[in-house]
Design a protein around this motif. Structure first.
Motif, PDB file in Angstrom:
ATOM      1  N   GLU A  93       0.829  -1.204   0.000  1.00  0.00           N
ATOM      2  CA  GLU A  93       0.000   0.000   0.000  1.00  0.00           C
ATOM      3  C   GLU A  93       0.869   1.262   0.000  1.00  0.00           C
ATOM      4  OE1 GLU A  93      -3.302   0.182  -0.560  1.00  0.00           O
ATOM      5  OE2 GLU A  93      -3.055  -1.968  -0.868  1.00  0.00           O
ATOM      6  N   ARG A  94       1.890   1.296   0.848  1.00  0.00           N
ATOM      7  CA  ARG A  94       2.790   2.453   0.886  1.00  0.00           C
ATOM      8  C   ARG A  94       3.458   2.648  -0.469  1.00  0.00           C
ATOM      9  NH1 ARG A  94       7.661   3.260   0.348  1.00  0.00           N
ATOM     10  NH2 ARG A  94       8.231   1.075   0.550  1.00  0.00           N
ATOM     11  N   ARG A  95       3.955   1.551  -1.014  1.00  0.00           N
ATOM     12  CA  ARG A  95       4.647   1.606  -2.305  1.00  0.00           C
ATOM     13  C   ARG A  95       3.707   2.083  -3.414  1.00  0.00           C
ATOM     14  NH1 ARG A  95       6.735  -4.056  -3.390  1.00  0.00           N
ATOM     15  NH2 ARG A  95       4.577  -4.301  -4.045  1.00  0.00           N
ATOM     16  N   ALA A  96       2.465   1.593  -3.423  1.00  0.00           N
ATOM     17  CA  ALA A  96       1.506   1.994  -4.460  1.00  0.00           C
ATOM     18  C   ALA A  96       1.134   3.471  -4.324  1.00  0.00           C
ATOM     19  CB  ALA A  96       0.254   1.119  -4.396  1.00  0.00           C
ATOM     20  N   TRP A  97       0.948   3.952  -3.079  1.00  0.00           N
ATOM     21  CA  TRP A  97       0.631   5.367  -2.885  1.00  0.00           C
ATOM     22  C   TRP A  97       1.792   6.240  -3.342  1.00  0.00           C
ATOM     23  CZ3 TRP A  97      -3.786   7.363  -3.015  1.00  0.00           C
ATOM     24  CH2 TRP A  97      -4.893   6.720  -2.463  1.00  0.00           C
ATOM     25  N   GLU A  98       3.001   5.861  -2.996  1.00  0.00           N
ATOM     26  CA  GLU A  98       4.150   6.672  -3.385  1.00  0.00           C
ATOM     27  C   GLU A  98       4.388   6.622  -4.893  1.00  0.00           C
ATOM     28  OE1 GLU A  98       7.524   5.879  -0.897  1.00  0.00           O
ATOM     29  OE2 GLU A  98       6.441   6.517   0.918  1.00  0.00           O
ATOM     30  N   TYR A  99       4.199   5.470  -5.507  1.00  0.00           N
ATOM     31  CA  TYR A  99       4.307   5.361  -6.964  1.00  0.00           C
ATOM     32  C   TYR A  99       3.287   6.293  -7.629  1.00  0.00           C
ATOM     33  CZ  TYR A  99       4.237   3.334 -11.658  1.00  0.00           C
ATOM     34  OH  TYR A  99       4.288   3.150 -13.016  1.00  0.00           O
ATOM     35  N   GLY A 100       2.047   6.207  -7.173  1.00  0.00           N
ATOM     36  CA  GLY A 100       0.994   7.049  -7.740  1.00  0.00           C
ATOM     37  C   GLY A 100       1.271   8.523  -7.548  1.00  0.00           C
ATOM     38  N   ALA A 101       1.796   8.874  -6.379  1.00  0.00           N
ATOM     39  CA  ALA A 101       2.125  10.274  -6.108  1.00  0.00           C
ATOM     40  C   ALA A 101       3.230  10.762  -7.031  1.00  0.00           C
ATOM     41  CB  ALA A 101       2.533  10.431  -4.645  1.00  0.00           C
ATOM     42  N   ALA A 102       4.278   9.955  -7.178  1.00  0.00           N
ATOM     43  CA  ALA A 102       5.388  10.342  -8.052  1.00  0.00           C
ATOM     44  C   ALA A 102       4.948  10.413  -9.514  1.00  0.00           C
ATOM     45  CB  ALA A 102       6.546   9.353  -7.895  1.00  0.00           C
ATOM     46  N   LEU A 103       3.968   9.609  -9.871  1.00  0.00           N
ATOM     47  CA  LEU A 103       3.437   9.614 -11.238  1.00  0.00           C
ATOM     48  C   LEU A 103       2.628  10.872 -11.538  1.00  0.00           C
ATOM     49  CD1 LEU A 103       3.088   7.824 -13.816  1.00  0.00           C
ATOM     50  CD2 LEU A 103       1.049   6.880 -12.724  1.00  0.00           C
ATOM     51  N   LEU A 128      -2.716  11.516  -1.323  1.00  0.00           N
ATOM     52  CA  LEU A 128      -1.713  11.477  -2.386  1.00  0.00           C
ATOM     53  C   LEU A 128      -0.621  12.513  -2.122  1.00  0.00           C
ATOM     54  CD1 LEU A 128      -1.410   9.700  -4.938  1.00  0.00           C
ATOM     55  CD2 LEU A 128      -2.131  11.681  -6.236  1.00  0.00           C
ATOM     56  N   VAL A 129      -1.000  13.685  -1.650  1.00  0.00           N
ATOM     57  CA  VAL A 129      -0.008  14.720  -1.312  1.00  0.00           C
ATOM     58  C   VAL A 129       0.900  14.225  -0.189  1.00  0.00           C
ATOM     59  CG1 VAL A 129       0.288  17.028  -0.293  1.00  0.00           C
ATOM     60  CG2 VAL A 129      -1.348  16.669  -2.154  1.00  0.00           C
ATOM     61  N   GLU A 130       0.329  13.605   0.822  1.00  0.00           N
ATOM     62  CA  GLU A 130       1.137  13.098   1.922  1.00  0.00           C
ATOM     63  C   GLU A 130       2.073  11.980   1.458  1.00  0.00           C
ATOM     64  OE1 GLU A 130      -2.000  12.250   4.686  1.00  0.00           O
ATOM     65  OE2 GLU A 130      -1.885  14.270   5.560  1.00  0.00           O
ATOM     66  N   ALA A 131       1.588  11.131   0.562  1.00  0.00           N
ATOM     67  CA  ALA A 131       2.448  10.077   0.001  1.00  0.00           C
ATOM     68  C   ALA A 131       3.571  10.685  -0.813  1.00  0.00           C
ATOM     69  CB  ALA A 131       1.619   9.121  -0.863  1.00  0.00           C
ATOM     70  N   TRP A 132       3.281  11.769  -1.553  1.00  0.00           N
ATOM     71  CA  TRP A 132       4.321  12.438  -2.333  1.00  0.00           C
ATOM     72  C   TRP A 132       5.383  13.012  -1.401  1.00  0.00           C
ATOM     73  CZ3 TRP A 132       6.712  17.118  -2.838  1.00  0.00           C
ATOM     74  CH2 TRP A 132       7.536  17.256  -3.966  1.00  0.00           C
ATOM     75  N   ARG A 133       4.950  13.633  -0.318  1.00  0.00           N
ATOM     76  CA  ARG A 133       5.908  14.190   0.647  1.00  0.00           C
ATOM     77  C   ARG A 133       6.821  13.091   1.196  1.00  0.00           C
ATOM     78  NH1 ARG A 133       2.512  18.343   4.547  1.00  0.00           N
ATOM     79  NH2 ARG A 133       2.503  20.120   3.127  1.00  0.00           N
ATOM     80  N   ASP A 134       6.237  11.960   1.568  1.00  0.00           N
ATOM     81  CA  ASP A 134       7.039  10.845   2.089  1.00  0.00           C
ATOM     82  C   ASP A 134       8.025  10.345   1.034  1.00  0.00           C
ATOM     83  OD1 ASP A 134       5.635  11.000   4.474  1.00  0.00           O
ATOM     84  OD2 ASP A 134       4.302   9.313   3.981  1.00  0.00           O
TER      85      ASP A 134
END
Length: 127
Positions: free
Chosen positions: A71-81, A112-118
């Motif tokens: 889940e963490r990886r998918a959120w961060e991937y989506g955020a970076a995308l 998504l913003v929080e995942a991008w920050r991480d």
């Protein structure tokens, strides 16, 4: 718009995107066996953008089950995308530092913003 780009990206990857009623809890899911992303039919545009980006992360990693790491990886991937550093800086200049305000400016969700920050913090530490 970002949601349109994500639909095109999904098609380029050979992924089918469908809309359905997923109940009261789930906003989306990735079905690896059929290479299908299902989005809840009642999502707002911002929710659909964030959810599709997240599910594209599951597709990119071939996730077949939901674990905290997946889940963490998918959120961060989506955020970076979906969010660039330049877009983030512009949104923060316009809306201020609060994640919900930045999300509204970018047309995505706070999550998504929080995942991008991480993701950004972690990738900056490894540079």
């Amino acid at each position: 718009m970002m949601l349109d780009r994500l639909f095109h990206h999904s098609a380029d990857l050979g992924l089918l995107v469908e809309w359905a009623d997923l109940g009261d809890v789930r906003r989306g899911e990735y079905r690896d066996a059929t290479r299908t992303i299902v989005l809840h039919r009642d999502l707002t545009r911002a929710q659909a953008t964030a959810t599709l980006a997240h599910e594209l992360g599951h597709a990119a990693f071939g996730d077949r089950c939901s674990t905290p790491e997946a889940e963490r990886r998918a959120w961060e991937y989506g955020a970076a995308l979906t969010i660039t550093a330049a877009d983030y800086r512009r949104a923060e200049r316009v809306a201020g530092p609060h994640p919900s305000a930045i999300a509204a400016e970018l047309g995505v969700t706070r999550r998504l913003v929080e995942a991008w920050r991480d993701w950004y913090r972690r990738t900056r530490l490894t540079d």
